[in-house]
Motif scaffolding. Structure first.
Motif, short mmCIF file in Angstrom:
data_model
loop_
_atom_site.label_atom_id
_atom_site.label_comp_id
_atom_site.label_asym_id
_atom_site.label_seq_id
_atom_site.Cartn_x
_atom_site.Cartn_y
_atom_site.Cartn_z
N PRO A 23 33.83 -46.82 -35.61
CA PRO A 23 33.97 -47.11 -34.17
C PRO A 23 34.89 -46.07 -33.51
N ASN A 24 34.86 -46.04 -32.19
CA ASN A 24 35.68 -45.08 -31.44
C ASN A 24 37.17 -45.33 -31.64
N THR A 66 29.10 -44.45 -45.66
CA THR A 66 29.62 -44.66 -44.32
C THR A 66 30.35 -45.99 -44.23
N ALA A 67 30.96 -46.13 -43.09
CA ALA A 67 31.70 -47.38 -42.87
C ALA A 67 30.78 -48.58 -42.91
N LYS A 68 29.54 -48.37 -42.60
CA LYS A 68 28.57 -49.49 -42.63
C LYS A 68 27.88 -49.61 -44.00
N VAL A 93 30.25 -36.66 -33.03
CA VAL A 93 29.17 -36.55 -34.03
C VAL A 93 29.70 -36.88 -35.42
N THR A 94 30.98 -36.45 -35.64
CA THR A 94 31.58 -36.78 -36.94
C THR A 94 31.69 -38.28 -37.09
N ARG A 95 32.07 -38.96 -36.00
CA ARG A 95 32.16 -40.40 -36.04
C ARG A 95 30.78 -41.04 -36.25
#
Length: 874
Positions: free
Chosen positions: A49-50, A94-96, A41-43
């Motif tokens: 990404p994983n 976020t990363a995005k 969920v944190t990711r």
């Protein structure tokens, strides 16, 4: 590395699913190894990404640089060093690249006094924050909207009597923010006339459970009155009882004022339309619908309840103008431009009006859909314009006939504007530009300096006086013109222009010179006046008689030469003359005067003669000084008056002598005859005793004869006295002296004597005569008293018609004036049997009154009393 102490896998899965639904991620930081665990969920929250391996360095990049990143750094540092847990709301990217709000919670874990790990959760609170932000934003917008709309919202709990107000509600009602509110406090700021409205509304809400909008007023602290519109909603519980009332109040003061102003403007517009005779119209060219304002119906005389269409409108247009109107409207429909139209209409009663129509065209996609505009009844202006054109034509003809020209001189720019006839009078080409020097050049050389001097003088004095000058034509012809004008200044007193007229008076001037020569040769003072009484001319003889120069008399009213007391007489004879103007004089017996400059009055004889001139009727007044004739006539009148007075005196004396002869012959004949008879008897009588008795009788007759002669002589002396001494006589003093002389008789009869001399206390009279009058009349009242009542005598003085009058009134026996009135003041006339009565008192009293130019008469009624009235003098 073991991350969880949860042995039951299914419980762990359920927990993680719950965390996922709640968007809660788990993290754990191994302080010793620096390894970081992120749950799935944190990711998801950070959108990595994983394969992403979180580290202390790269996870910090997710938190927005600045305050958020610093908070996280400090929180981790505090947890490791001091064992402080933390709970942060921070913003991250976020990363995005998506922006999110997260709740970052961390707990430190210590072993042997050393922090070995920090674990916690990361919750995505973006939606909650967004909702909160939206709520704050909406509340802020609501606040802005309330302020902009002068609006406030409120909530009332009737059961608990709780009032909840927004900040702007306090602001618009002028209550301090936070002030606890009650109905009583609110009503205290409501005008008394509106309190009942609010209370009635509350009562209706309680009964119907329906909140109907209403308005009321509220008074601010500065005393200003504000209008409020109130909207609300009633919320009830399951039992139908009111649970709460929510609503809004809006300050509509400005709107109310504007509405009132709009109503007023509409009224003013309607009035303006009526005054300007304007009506407005609208025509939907698609549907054919036409709308007219009330005033347009009135202009066209078309009833409001009758159909209205384009054809109906055209039927009102005058048949001779209908084709023009149709063509112009057709062009407006086609090209979208409405040209102003002037045309006539014929009303149902046959009357004709002139209409001015203006309008605009509305188009959609190149097609005309609507026209709107105004129609104005300009009949009066059109008629006046036509009349003005005619007047201008007539004025041009009049200018040429009267040889008059109109001019205007712009002094600031030295520009002259002339009428066409003005150019003709000066013999110049019509229309050429002109200035002051152009005019001077056309003036006779001998008159140029005078012309310039007049212009400077008029500008300096700001007043124009008519004057004459000559002009010279190119062929040497000399003409005389006269100027009339007016000086025009601005508000600051600066002279801007002169306007006026110039008239060619050459012929009149020549005639005037001839006429003045005749006027100066007249032997009398001659004054020429117009029909208003203004002096136009005066000759040298008039200057000599009145002491004025002719220039001082011209343009003054002739009444300045006539005393004020004779203005009505002058006006009357002027009206008589103008009804039938002809050569005539004032009536010979009219005593008419004029006064000269020094104010001395001169008796005159006036002859009036009409003079027909091109300017209208004038009147020639020939005035002759008749002072010598008046003086001669006065001497003759004085002589005639003296002769008349002498004749009157002779006539009076002759009448008195005739009366005296009559009285003498009447009153002496009997005693003389009686005495003669006694003497004859005495001569023949022999008896001595009888003779002695006859002698006594003869003595008695002789005494009576002597008394009669003395009385008659005294009356004759009174009547013939011409110089009787006059002195101021005090009535009360005379009365007191009379009462003293009659004291015994007054005591004997117990008479009451009263007086009233308040109106006039004295008079100029002969003191002896007045004492005799008082004595005779009061003694008569005592002598002829009525024995049945106590005597009352009243003496009064007053002024009657400018004369001093005395009244002697008693309550005595009275006299039958019908029977004896003609002989009341006769000699030796008595009307009652009284041994002391001799009939002389009234006889002498009348003689004394007559001698002083007065009059005596009586009013009497037998058994009531007598009043004697005396006008002491004329």
């Amino acid at each position: 590395m073991k991350h969880w102490n949860i042995e039951d896998v299914s419980t762990r899965d359920l927990f993680e699913k719950t965390l996922k639904i709640a968007k809660v991620g788990i993290y754990e930081l191994n302080v010793i190894s620096k390894e970081i665990y992120w749950s799935s969920v944190t990711r998801e929250i950070t959108e990595v990404p994983n394969s992403f391996i979180p580290t202390l360095e790269n996870i910090q990049q997710f938190f927005i640089e600045g305050n958020c990143r610093n908070q996280v750094k400090l929180a981790l540092k505090g947890a490791q060093a001091n064992g402080e847990s933390f709970d942060l709301d921070v913003e991250m990217v976020t990363a995005k690249g998506n922006q999110r709000f997260v709740r970052h919670i961390g707990y430190p874990y210590f072993e042997n006094g050393t922090c070995v790990k920090v674990f916690g959760i990361l919750q995505d609170i973006t939606e909650r924050k967004k909702i909160r932000f939206d709520l704050v934003k909406k509340n802020r917008y609501l606040g802005f909207a309330e302020k902009m709309a002068h609006l406030g919202h409120w909530k009332i709990n009737p059961k608990k009597q709780e009032f909840t107000w927004s900040e702007n509600m306090h602001s618009i009602t002028d209550f301090e923010i936070g002030t606890p509110m009650t109905l009583e406090k609110y009503l205290s700021h409501i005008p008394e006339a509106d309190r009942k409205t609010i209370l009635d509304h509350i009562d209706k809400c309680n009964r119907t459970k329906i909140f109907e909008p209403f308005t009321h007023r509220i008074i601010h602290k500065d005393g200003s009155l504000h209008h409020f519109k109130v909207l609300g909603e009633i919320i009830t519980d399951k039992n139908g009882e009111i649970e709460q009332i929510i609503g809004t109040s809006q300050d509509i003061t400005e709107q109310t004022i504007k509405e009132q102003e709009l109503v007023l403007k509409n009224q003013q517009l309607n009035l303006a339309e009526k005054m300007a005779k304007i009506g407005n119209w609208k025509w939907n060219t698609v549907t054919g619908e036409i709308q007219w304002s009330d005033n347009l119906h009135e202009i066209y005389g078309h009833p409001k309840d009758e159909d209205l269409s384009y054809e109906v409108y055209l039927n009102y247009v005058h048949e001779q103008d209908r084709h023009l109107v149709e063509r112009k409207i057709g062009e407006a429909v086609e090209n979208g431009v409405y040209e102003d139209l002037n045309y006539r209409i014929r009303l149902k009663d046959g009357s004709i009006k002139t209409i001015k129509s203006t309008g605009i065209v509305k188009m959609n996609k190149g097609q005309t859909i609507e026209m709107l505009g105004t129609c104005q009844d300009v009949t009066e202006q059109f008629n006046k314009a036509q009349e003005l054109i005619e007047k201008n034509q007539q004025l041009t003809f009049a200018e040429e006939l009267a040889r008059i020209g109109y001019w205007e001189w712009d002094i600031v720019n030295d520009h002259l504007t002339w009428s066409d006839n003005m150019y003709r009078i000066f013999g110049m080409e019509v229309g050429i530009p002109l200035g002051f020097e152009n005019v001077v050049a056309a003036i006779h050389p001998d008159d140029r300096d005078m012309f310039r001097a007049h212009a400077e003088e008029f500008i300096a004095e700001k007043r124009f006086r008519k004057f004459m000058h000559r002009i010279v034509y190119d062929d040497g012809t000399v003409r005389t013109v006269e100027l009339y004008g007016e000086v025009i200044s601005d508000r600051a007193g600066n002279v801007l222009k002169m306007v006026g007229i110039t008239q060619d008076i050459t012929e009149q001037r020549m005639s005037e010179i001839k006429f003045r020569g005749l006027l100066e040769s007249a032997p009398d003072a001659m004054v020429i006046v117009d029909t208003k009484g203004k002096i136009q001319l005066a000759n040298k003889q008039a200057e000599k008689m009145f002491g004025y120069k002719a220039t001082e008399l011209v343009d003054q009213y002739v009444s300045m030469l006539v005393p004020n007391r004779l203005w009505d007489t002058m006006e009357y004879h002027a009206n008589v003359f103008f009804k039938d103007p002809k050569h005539t004089g004032l009536p010979a017996d009219l005593d008419f005067y004029v006064h000269n400059k020094a104010g001395f009055q001169i008796p005159i004889q006036v002859t009036l003669s009409p003079l027909e001139t091109s300017e209208g009727l004038l009147v020639s007044l020939a005035i002759r000084d008749i002072t010598e004739q008046k003086q001669t006539a006065h001497r003759i009148l004085e002589t005639n008056k003296s002769l008349k007075e002498s004749a009157n005196r002779l006539k009076t004396q002759n009448r008195q002598l005739a009366e005296f002869n009559h009285i003498t012959s009447h009153n002496l004949r009997s005693p003389v005859s009686n005495l003669s008879s006694l003497i004859n008897i005495y001569k023949t009588e022999e008896d001595n005793d009888l003779k002695e008795e006859l002698i006594d009788k003869m003595e008695s007759v002789t005494n009576h004869l002597t008394w009669t002669l003395d009385t008659l002589v005294e009356s004759l002396v009174i009547k013939n006295k011409t110089n009787v001494a006059l002195e101021e006589t005090i009535f009360e003093s005379i009365l007191q002296k009379t009462k003293d002389m009659l004291a015994a008789e007054i005591l004997k009869t117990k008479a009451i004597i009263e007086h009233d001399f308040s109106e006039t206390e004295s008079t100029m009279y002969n003191n002896i005569y007045l004492e005799s009058i008082f004595l005779n009349l009061i003694s008569n009242s005592l002598k002829y008293r009525d024995e049945k009542r106590r005597p009352r005598i009243f003496v009064k003085s007053k002024i009657s018609n400018g004369r001093t009058q005395l009244e002697f009134r008693d309550n005595g026996l009275g006299i039958d004036l019908k029977k004896n009135g003609h002989k009341l003041f006769g000699f030796s006339k008595v009307f009652h049997r009284n041994k002391d009565a001799k009939g002389v008192g009234l006889f002498l009293t009348k003689a004394q009154v007559d001698a002083m130019g007065g009059k005596i008469w009586a009013e009497s009624e037998p058994g009531v009393g007598t009043s004697f009235f005396i006008n002491l003098n004329h």
